[in-house]
Design a protein around this motif. Structure first.
Motif, short mmCIF file in Angstrom:
data_model
loop_
_atom_site.label_atom_id
_atom_site.label_comp_id
_atom_site.label_asym_id
_atom_site.label_seq_id
_atom_site.Cartn_x
_atom_site.Cartn_y
_atom_site.Cartn_z
N ASP A 99 -19.47 -15.14 51.93
CA ASP A 99 -20.45 -15.34 52.99
C ASP A 99 -21.46 -16.37 52.52
O ASP A 99 -22.05 -16.22 51.45
N TYR A 100 -21.66 -17.39 53.33
CA TYR A 100 -22.60 -18.46 52.99
C TYR A 100 -23.83 -18.35 53.89
O TYR A 100 -23.70 -18.19 55.10
N ASP A 101 -25.00 -18.44 53.26
CA ASP A 101 -26.27 -18.57 53.97
C ASP A 101 -26.91 -19.84 53.43
O ASP A 101 -27.30 -19.91 52.26
N ILE A 102 -27.01 -20.84 54.28
CA ILE A 102 -27.53 -22.14 53.87
C ILE A 102 -28.80 -22.41 54.67
O ILE A 102 -28.78 -22.38 55.90
N ASP A 103 -29.90 -22.67 53.94
CA ASP A 103 -31.17 -22.94 54.63
C ASP A 103 -31.96 -24.00 53.86
O ASP A 103 -31.43 -24.64 52.95
N GLU A 104 -33.21 -24.15 54.21
CA GLU A 104 -34.08 -25.16 53.59
C GLU A 104 -34.29 -24.94 52.10
O GLU A 104 -34.64 -25.87 51.38
N ASN A 105 -34.10 -23.71 51.62
CA ASN A 105 -34.33 -23.39 50.20
C ASN A 105 -33.11 -23.64 49.33
O ASN A 105 -33.26 -23.92 48.14
N GLY A 106 -31.91 -23.48 49.88
CA GLY A 106 -30.71 -23.66 49.08
C GLY A 106 -29.51 -22.97 49.69
O GLY A 106 -29.46 -22.71 50.90
N VAL A 107 -28.56 -22.64 48.84
CA VAL A 107 -27.29 -22.05 49.26
C VAL A 107 -27.13 -20.69 48.59
O VAL A 107 -27.18 -20.58 47.37
N ARG A 108 -26.94 -19.66 49.40
CA ARG A 108 -26.66 -18.31 48.90
C ARG A 108 -25.21 -17.98 49.25
O ARG A 108 -24.80 -18.13 50.39
N VAL A 109 -24.48 -17.56 48.21
CA VAL A 109 -23.08 -17.19 48.39
C VAL A 109 -22.90 -15.76 47.91
O VAL A 109 -23.32 -15.42 46.81
N THR A 110 -22.29 -14.94 48.74
CA THR A 110 -22.00 -13.57 48.34
C THR A 110 -20.55 -13.23 48.67
O THR A 110 -19.98 -13.75 49.62
N GLY A 111 -19.99 -12.40 47.84
CA GLY A 111 -18.65 -11.90 48.03
C GLY A 111 -18.57 -10.52 47.42
O GLY A 111 -19.60 -9.96 46.99
N ILE A 112 -17.38 -9.96 47.34
CA ILE A 112 -17.23 -8.62 46.79
C ILE A 112 -17.63 -8.58 45.31
O ILE A 112 -18.33 -7.66 44.89
N THR A 113 -17.22 -9.60 44.54
CA THR A 113 -17.51 -9.59 43.10
C THR A 113 -18.46 -10.69 42.68
O THR A 113 -18.64 -10.91 41.49
N LEU A 114 -19.05 -11.40 43.64
CA LEU A 114 -19.95 -12.48 43.26
C LEU A 114 -21.15 -12.53 44.18
O LEU A 114 -21.10 -12.13 45.33
N SER A 115 -22.22 -13.02 43.62
CA SER A 115 -23.44 -13.21 44.39
C SER A 115 -24.27 -14.25 43.65
O SER A 115 -24.46 -14.15 42.43
N GLY A 116 -24.75 -15.25 44.38
CA GLY A 116 -25.54 -16.27 43.72
C GLY A 116 -26.35 -17.08 44.70
O GLY A 116 -26.05 -17.14 45.89
N PHE A 117 -27.39 -17.70 44.16
CA PHE A 117 -28.24 -18.58 44.95
C PHE A 117 -28.53 -19.83 44.14
O PHE A 117 -28.86 -19.75 42.96
N LEU A 118 -28.36 -20.99 44.75
CA LEU A 118 -28.69 -22.25 44.11
C LEU A 118 -29.67 -23.02 44.98
O LEU A 118 -29.43 -23.20 46.17
N GLU A 119 -30.75 -23.44 44.35
CA GLU A 119 -31.70 -24.29 45.05
C GLU A 119 -31.09 -25.68 45.20
O GLU A 119 -30.21 -26.08 44.43
N TRP A 120 -31.59 -26.43 46.16
CA TRP A 120 -31.05 -27.76 46.44
C TRP A 120 -31.15 -28.69 45.24
O TRP A 120 -30.31 -29.58 45.07
N ARG A 121 -32.12 -28.51 44.38
CA ARG A 121 -32.29 -29.41 43.25
C ARG A 121 -31.13 -29.34 42.26
O ARG A 121 -30.94 -30.24 41.43
N HIS A 122 -30.32 -28.28 42.35
CA HIS A 122 -29.17 -28.14 41.45
C HIS A 122 -27.91 -28.84 41.96
O HIS A 122 -26.92 -28.91 41.24
N PHE A 123 -27.97 -29.35 43.18
CA PHE A 123 -26.82 -30.06 43.74
C PHE A 123 -26.98 -31.55 43.49
O PHE A 123 -28.05 -32.11 43.71
N THR A 124 -25.92 -32.19 43.03
CA THR A 124 -25.97 -33.62 42.73
C THR A 124 -25.27 -34.47 43.78
O THR A 124 -25.46 -35.68 43.83
N ARG A 125 -24.44 -33.85 44.61
CA ARG A 125 -23.68 -34.60 45.60
C ARG A 125 -23.28 -33.67 46.74
O ARG A 125 -22.94 -32.51 46.49
N ALA A 126 -23.31 -34.20 47.94
CA ALA A 126 -22.84 -33.45 49.11
C ALA A 126 -22.13 -34.44 50.02
O ALA A 126 -22.63 -35.54 50.26
#
Length: 171
Positions: A99-126
């Motif tokens: 499940d992806y939640d993408i907003d002004e703060n960054g990208v949150r990804v959750t799944g059964i065995t994973l969960s994480g949030f990355l702020e936009w400053r950690h992305f180098t390319r899109a």
């Protein structure tokens, strides 16, 4: 906020690896194609310069070395495909729905065995490439998903253009 659920498939995983792999191997692939063309044109060059059929065949045997790099590149591409397939089968987390939640703060990804949030400053390319959104982190890892699963592709494209420094735009 842009929300969606994505179930990765082998086709998606292979496409990501093909795109990234081509970037790594593009010089070798280009060189291989050039050498293959030279090898195939060599007999015509010998004919134009007046060599007989025996001389042409001898010339072919002498130019077989031109095929070394194309053979190595073919081997690398086949080995890469086999490694991608093996990784897909071995790593359950690659096949897990997210499940992806993408907003002004960054990208949150959750799944059964994973969960994480990355702020936009950690992305180098899109970028949007071959129907996939590819979000690359500084650690050379990717969040990838087909554009078709994104409910508002235009809003995501605009957000990426604002938040990620090297945005390749729409591909």
């Amino acid at each position: 906020m842009i929300r969606f659920r994505y179930q990765p498939t082998f086709k998606d995983w292979f496409t990501l690896n093909r795109i990234v792999g081509f970037r790594h191997f593009r010089f070798l692939i280009g060189l291989s194609l050039l050498l293959l063309i030279l090898f195939l044109l060599y007999p015509f060059a010998l004919m134009v310069t007046g060599h007989d059929e025996v001389g042409i065949m001898g010339g072919y045997r002498q130019s077989v070395g031109l095929l070394v790099i194309p053979v190595v590149v073919c081997f690398l591409l086949i080995a890469t495909y086999l490694a991608v397939r093996k990784r897909w089968r071995a790593a359950e987390e690659l096949r897990e729905a997210r499940d992806y939640d993408i907003d002004e703060n960054g990208v949150r990804v959750t799944g059964i065995t994973l969960s994480g949030f990355l702020e936009w400053r950690h992305f180098t390319r899109a970028e949007l490439k071959k129907g996939y959104f590819l979000l690359k982190t500084a650690q050379n890892q990717f969040h990838y998903f087909p554009a078709a699963v994104v409910p508002d592709q235009q809003a995501l494209g605009d957000l990426l253009a604002r938040k990620v420094a090297k945005n390749a735009g729409k591909g």
